[in-house]
Design a protein around this motif. Structure first.
Motif, PDB file in Angstrom:
ATOM      1  N   GLY A 179      28.568  38.733  48.718  1.00 58.50           N
ATOM      2  CA  GLY A 179      29.983  38.426  48.603  1.00 58.50           C
ATOM      3  C   GLY A 179      30.829  39.676  48.721  1.00 58.50           C
ATOM      4  O   GLY A 179      30.402  40.697  49.263  1.00 58.50           O
ATOM      5  N   SER A 180      32.027  39.611  48.177  1.00 54.87           N
ATOM      6  CA  SER A 180      32.962  40.737  48.207  1.00 54.87           C
ATOM      7  C   SER A 180      33.370  41.085  46.783  1.00 54.87           C
ATOM      8  O   SER A 180      33.146  40.292  45.864  1.00 54.87           O
ATOM      9  N   PRO A 181      33.992  42.255  46.563  1.00 56.18           N
ATOM     10  CA  PRO A 181      34.448  42.583  45.204  1.00 56.18           C
ATOM     11  C   PRO A 181      35.405  41.536  44.646  1.00 56.18           C
ATOM     12  O   PRO A 181      35.433  41.304  43.445  1.00 56.18           O
ATOM     13  N   GLN A 182      36.184  40.898  45.528  1.00 57.53           N
ATOM     14  CA  GLN A 182      37.113  39.863  45.076  1.00 57.53           C
ATOM     15  C   GLN A 182      36.394  38.558  44.758  1.00 57.53           C
ATOM     16  O   GLN A 182      36.799  37.821  43.862  1.00 57.53           O
ATOM     17  N   GLU A 183      35.305  38.268  45.485  1.00 58.52           N
ATOM     18  CA  GLU A 183      34.546  37.030  45.281  1.00 58.52           C
ATOM     19  C   GLU A 183      33.044  37.315  45.316  1.00 58.52           C
ATOM     20  O   GLU A 183      32.370  37.005  46.297  1.00 58.52           O
ATOM     21  N   PRO A 184      32.491  37.903  44.252  1.00 61.49           N
ATOM     22  CA  PRO A 184      31.036  38.129  44.214  1.00 61.49           C
ATOM     23  C   PRO A 184      30.304  36.792  44.236  1.00 61.49           C
ATOM     24  O   PRO A 184      30.771  35.807  43.653  1.00 61.49           O
ATOM     25  N   ILE A 201      31.440  47.073  36.572  1.00 63.64           N
ATOM     26  CA  ILE A 201      31.132  48.435  36.095  1.00 63.64           C
ATOM     27  C   ILE A 201      31.888  49.471  36.927  1.00 63.64           C
ATOM     28  O   ILE A 201      32.503  50.391  36.379  1.00 63.64           O
ATOM     29  N   LEU A 202      31.861  49.320  38.243  1.00 68.26           N
ATOM     30  CA  LEU A 202      32.554  50.270  39.115  1.00 68.26           C
ATOM     31  C   LEU A 202      34.060  50.235  38.859  1.00 68.26           C
ATOM     32  O   LEU A 202      34.728  51.273  38.859  1.00 68.26           O
ATOM     33  N   LYS A 203      34.575  49.041  38.609  1.00 76.26           N
ATOM     34  CA  LYS A 203      36.005  48.900  38.310  1.00 76.26           C
ATOM     35  C   LYS A 203      36.345  49.559  36.974  1.00 76.26           C
ATOM     36  O   LYS A 203      37.342  50.290  36.860  1.00 76.26           O
ATOM     37  N   ASP A 204      35.517  49.317  35.955  1.00 71.99           N
ATOM     38  CA  ASP A 204      35.760  49.873  34.615  1.00 71.99           C
ATOM     39  C   ASP A 204      35.776  51.405  34.631  1.00 71.99           C
ATOM     40  O   ASP A 204      36.491  52.036  33.833  1.00 71.99           O
ATOM     41  N   HIS A 205      34.992  51.991  35.532  1.00 70.54           N
ATOM     42  CA  HIS A 205      34.903  53.457  35.586  1.00 70.54           C
ATOM     43  C   HIS A 205      35.758  54.038  36.707  1.00 70.54           C
ATOM     44  O   HIS A 205      35.615  55.218  37.048  1.00 70.54           O
ATOM     45  N   ASN A 206      36.630  53.184  37.262  1.00 69.83           N
ATOM     46  CA  ASN A 206      37.614  53.643  38.258  1.00 69.83           C
ATOM     47  C   ASN A 206      36.941  54.362  39.432  1.00 69.83           C
ATOM     48  O   ASN A 206      37.410  55.403  39.905  1.00 69.83           O
ATOM     49  N   ILE A 207      35.839  53.789  39.899  1.00 66.13           N
ATOM     50  CA  ILE A 207      35.092  54.386  41.008  1.00 66.13           C
ATOM     51  C   ILE A 207      35.545  53.777  42.325  1.00 66.13           C
ATOM     52  O   ILE A 207      35.565  52.551  42.476  1.00 66.13           O
TER      53      ILE A 207
END
Length: 326
Positions: free
Chosen positions: A143-148, A159-165
């Motif tokens: 999928g995509s980050p918007q629709e896993p 996790i990647l979003k929480d750590h601003n990666i």
């Protein structure tokens, strides 16, 4: 066998696969409420007339949830290809030209996933190398980050979003060649997979360990501002085309037309699939003050969209513009 058959139950589905034996079976997971599925059924009807030894099957995805779950069907239309009762390839989405190509290739071959068995290993590895290095941090996911489309992909995105990666992603469900080939290339059998500067970091468990040990900030590249990222992408190649799809498969009519024009000129260019990255898709509109796609850039400067390219072609100016002579 050359007809479009409906399977209403898992039992009927299994019986049809057995009946087909080693012949190619194409299964369309569809929904009656989706107009694109009706269109693809028409395509299947035409293909059935041409490929007499291939079985074409319709299966309503929501009516057979156990079959849909087994084969990870999360959207319609989705097409699965079988030989000898084994799944050998997959196509997600209403892409008539790609469906036709896969049927022609698989019907005439001895089996094996389309692309993986037919594309030379060196050529596939070169493509995988380019994808892995397409951004400082690349996530290969379902999928995509918007629709896993699976729980593991959803967790790693969070996790990647929480750590601003900052990262780019590739939907492995959209390309069976990449999905199977990357497992061998990286010697990592599962998804998601994360790469940093072209090197495999690992999957969800590895990323979780990096979070727990506090090493995640040092492992992943520092966040790049969107503006700098867009500048980098625009200047990635002297001629850059931002489109829906890529050089091999355009995913809208406008992108398909502009590819035909670009290929007719004979100038080297690279593409970026805006469907794979929503941040770029939205950000580039504001950055360039151009609200639609495709968008073509030469040496970092916006040339325009399809209409502009058509005008340049008609005026005989396109090649000189692409070569940066105007």
């Amino acid at each position: 066998m050359a007809s479009l058959t409906e399977a209403a139950t898992p039992q009927q589905f299994e019986e049809l696969l057995k009946k087909a034996g080693k012949s190619l079976t194409v299964v369309h997971f569809h929904a009656p409420w989706a107009p694109q599925c009706s269109q693809m059924n028409d395509v299947m009807e035409e293909l059935a007339k041409e490929h007499k030894s291939t079985m074409f099957v319709k299966l309503e995805a929501e009516a057979v949830p156990e079959v849909s779950e087994k084969y990870e069907i999360s959207s319609v239309p989705t097409f699965l290809f079988f030989k000898g009762g084994e799944k050998i390839d997959r196509l997600d989405g209403a892409h008539a030209p790609e469906l036709t190509n896969k049927v022609q290739r698989l019907a005439s071959s001895g089996g094996g996933p389309a692309g993986v068995g037919d594309v030379p290993k060196e050529e596939l590895n070169e493509r995988l190398k380019k994808l892995i290095s397409a951004a400082p941090c690349m996530l290969f996911m379902k999928g995509s980050p918007q629709e896993p489309r699976c729980g593991f992909s959803r967790q790693i995105v969070q996790i990647l979003k929480d750590h601003n990666i900052q990262y780019s992603s590739f939907d492995i469900l959209s390309d069976e060649e990449v999905r199977q080939g990357l497992k061998t290339y990286s010697n990592w059998p599962t998804y998601p997979q994360v790469y940093v500067n072209g090197e495999l970091v690992g999957g969800l468990d590895i990323v979780k360990e990096l979070v727990e040990s506090g090493e995640i900030e040092n492992t992943f590249p520092k966040t790049v501002t969107l503006e700098n990222r867009l500048k980098s992408l625009i200047n990635k190649c002297s001629v850059m085309l931002f489109m829906k799809g890529n050089k091999e498969v355009a995913k809208c009519g406008f992108s398909r037309q502009i590819l035909e024009i670009m290929n007719s000129v004979g100038v080297e260019y690279d593409t970026f699939d805006i469907l794979q990255d929503e941040e770029v898709r939205q950000g580039l509109k504001a950055y360039s003050n151009w609200p639609t796609y495709p968008q073509l850039y030469v040496k970092g400067d916006l040339i325009g969209g399809l209409d502009i390219i058509k005008e340049l072609k008609e005026n005989g100016e396109l090649e000189s513009v692409l070569r940066g002579e105007n």
